[in-house]
Design a protein around this motif. Structure first.
Motif, mmCIF file in Angstrom:
data_model
loop_
_atom_site.group_PDB
_atom_site.id
_atom_site.type_symbol
_atom_site.label_atom_id
_atom_site.label_comp_id
_atom_site.label_asym_id
_atom_site.label_seq_id
_atom_site.Cartn_x
_atom_site.Cartn_y
_atom_site.Cartn_z
ATOM 1 N N UNK A 162 0.501 -5.395 6.159
ATOM 2 C CA UNK A 162 -0.647 -4.714 6.744
ATOM 3 C C UNK A 162 -0.494 -3.200 6.787
ATOM 4 N N UNK A 163 0.725 -2.674 6.735
ATOM 5 C CA UNK A 163 0.881 -1.213 6.786
ATOM 6 C C UNK A 163 2.273 -0.825 6.317
ATOM 7 N N UNK A 167 9.167 9.471 13.074
ATOM 8 C CA UNK A 167 8.721 8.355 12.242
ATOM 9 C C UNK A 167 7.245 8.530 11.920
ATOM 10 N N UNK A 168 6.841 7.903 10.835
ATOM 11 C CA UNK A 168 5.448 7.969 10.381
ATOM 12 C C UNK A 168 5.014 6.584 9.933
ATOM 13 N N UNK A 169 3.706 6.380 9.947
ATOM 14 C CA UNK A 169 3.154 5.109 9.487
ATOM 15 C C UNK A 169 1.747 5.344 8.971
ATOM 16 N N UNK A 170 1.275 4.418 8.166
ATOM 17 C CA UNK A 170 -0.074 4.516 7.634
ATOM 18 C C UNK A 170 -0.648 3.141 7.379
ATOM 19 N N UNK A 171 -1.954 3.021 7.643
ATOM 20 C CA UNK A 171 -2.615 1.715 7.466
ATOM 21 C C UNK A 171 -4.035 1.924 6.970
ATOM 22 N N UNK A 172 -4.534 0.950 6.222
ATOM 23 C CA UNK A 172 -5.912 0.996 5.745
ATOM 24 C C UNK A 172 -6.854 0.465 6.810
ATOM 25 N N UNK A 229 -13.068 3.460 -4.271
ATOM 26 C CA UNK A 229 -12.678 4.846 -4.570
ATOM 27 C C UNK A 229 -12.703 5.749 -3.343
ATOM 28 N N UNK A 230 -13.453 5.374 -2.325
ATOM 29 C CA UNK A 230 -13.426 6.076 -1.049
ATOM 30 C C UNK A 230 -13.156 5.049 0.038
ATOM 31 N N UNK A 231 -12.146 5.285 0.859
ATOM 32 C CA UNK A 231 -11.820 4.339 1.918
ATOM 33 C C UNK A 231 -11.249 5.132 3.089
ATOM 34 N N UNK A 232 -10.805 4.440 4.115
ATOM 35 C CA UNK A 232 -10.332 5.100 5.330
ATOM 36 C C UNK A 232 -8.883 4.701 5.622
ATOM 37 N N UNK A 233 -8.136 5.660 6.078
ATOM 38 C CA UNK A 233 -6.774 5.420 6.505
ATOM 39 C C UNK A 233 -6.581 5.932 7.924
ATOM 40 N N UNK A 234 -5.596 5.391 8.590
ATOM 41 C CA UNK A 234 -5.149 5.936 9.866
ATOM 42 C C UNK A 234 -3.641 6.073 9.792
ATOM 43 N N UNK A 235 -3.166 7.299 9.804
ATOM 44 C CA UNK A 235 -1.729 7.548 9.756
ATOM 45 C C UNK A 235 -1.264 8.077 11.095
#
Length: 356
Positions: A285-286, A309-314, A211-217
């Motif tokens: 992976x993303x 452009x944009x991207x996001x990953x866990x 329920x709580x995690x980290x992303x890097x966009x």
């Protein structure tokens, strides 16, 4: 008259010879030379004698006092030296023995991965942007071209909080760090090149979800940005991050409301062994894509002039893949045994050189 002085001399010297520590030595010194000592009392008695007797007796007492002072001082130094020698022997250290094991704190794998991402993207010219964990629905959904009927906006996917003001829309715990991208485009003039690592929240919990995690966009806004820039950036990042210069990377068509076209990014791996870059299988992976013109317009940017452009990953997902961690839930169980196994030395900072 001289017999008592000779007796005092001999008794004092004998007592000093038998004294083995500072306390015994000090007791003899005080008992003979102190304010109430034996020699001091004899000196005080000189006033009762006649001048002739006082002169002879005083000279003898002065000679005795000098002799005893010297003897006391000499014995005091001997006792101090003996005590120091004994202490050195008892406290000596064998420098050939191995140092005792010391427990040091370790950097959590999540923190380490964020440090590595920041180092790699920093070398590409990205800066780090931050935003609040509690977002408005406009920053989290509407500005990102997410329609009202989108499943991500339902209560079984998103945590809603009471609104700050009466009759205003409920706020949300951000489901992605894309809200940071919106705030950056609203507050900064292009060109823009930022990453936004941070905590995110979704109503999900199992071995691969929390329920709580980290992303890097990431977000890049400039003139003349193309899919080629997006592919080059992400391929370089993945190959450096996993330390595999020939890592296979595949871009696969997908859908995200805030990018058009949208792409999932896969890397080569082995389903049987779990080896990154080995085998003939693919692992997603993303997500990524070109920023949707509506998102640019929502932030006051002319889509005819600016592209991006944009991207996001866990962060957890990439950390698990890189370090062979099988269960997401172990990241948050505060098990020191787990951290000692997967943690990183605080003295070893993440740098781009580690992945090159």
């Amino acid at each position: 008259m001289g017999d008592d002085l000779e007796t005092l001399r001999s008794e004092t010297l004998e007592a000093l010879a038998q004294a083995q520590d500072h306390a015994a030595w000090d007791a003899i010194r005080v008992g003979v030379l102190g304010k109430s000592g034996r020699l001091t009392r004899l000196l005080k008695e000189l006033g009762k004698m006649s001048p002739e007797e006082r002169k002879e007796r005083g000279q003898a007492l002065n000679r005795l006092r000098d002799a005893l002072n010297s003897a006391v001082e000499t014995r005091g130094q001997e006792i101090a030296e003996a005590a120091l020698e004994a202490r050195l022997k008892s406290e000596q250290v064998d420098v050939t023995m191995p140092a005792p094991a010391t427990s040091f704190g370790l950097v959590h794998p999540i923190s380490r991965t964020i440090e590595e991402m920041t180092a790699i993207f920093g070398a590409m010219g990205f800066s780090v942007a931050e935003g609040p964990d509690i977002e408005s629905q406009w920053h989290n959904f509407s500005a990102l071209n997410t329609p009202d009927h989108h499943p991500a906006r339902t209560e079984h996917d998103t945590f809603y909080l009471p609104s700050a003001e009466e009759d205003s829309p409920a706020r949300v715990l951000r489901t992605q760090t894309s809200g940071v991208q919106i705030r950056t485009m609203l507050n900064e003039e292009p060109p823009i090149r930022v990453i936004a690592p941070g905590r995110t929240y979704r109503a999900d919990h199992d071995a691969t979800h929390s329920p709580m995690f980290h992303q890097c966009e990431g977000l890049v806004i400039d003139k003349g940005i193309t899919l080629g820039h997006l592919k080059g950036c992400l391929i370089e990042f993945l190959r450096v991050f996993f330390d595999k210069p020939d890592l296979p990377v595949r871009f696969r068509a997908s859908y995200f409301p805030f990018t058009e076209p949208s792409m999932e990014v896969d890397i080569g791996w082995s389903r049987q062994t779990g080896e990154i870059g080995g085998g003939t299988d693919w692992l997603e992976v993303l997500g990524s894509g070109m920023v949707h013109p509506r998102v640019l317009a929502n932030c006051g940017l002319d889509p005819a002039v600016w592209q991006g452009f944009a991207f996001g990953m866990g962060v957890e997902r990439l950390t698990m893949l890189k370090n062979g961690i099988p269960d997401l839930r172990s990241f948050y169980e505060s098990d020191l045994r787990w951290l000692r196994h997967y943690g990183f030395s605080a003295l070893s900072s993440a740098s781009l050189a580690e992945g090159v």
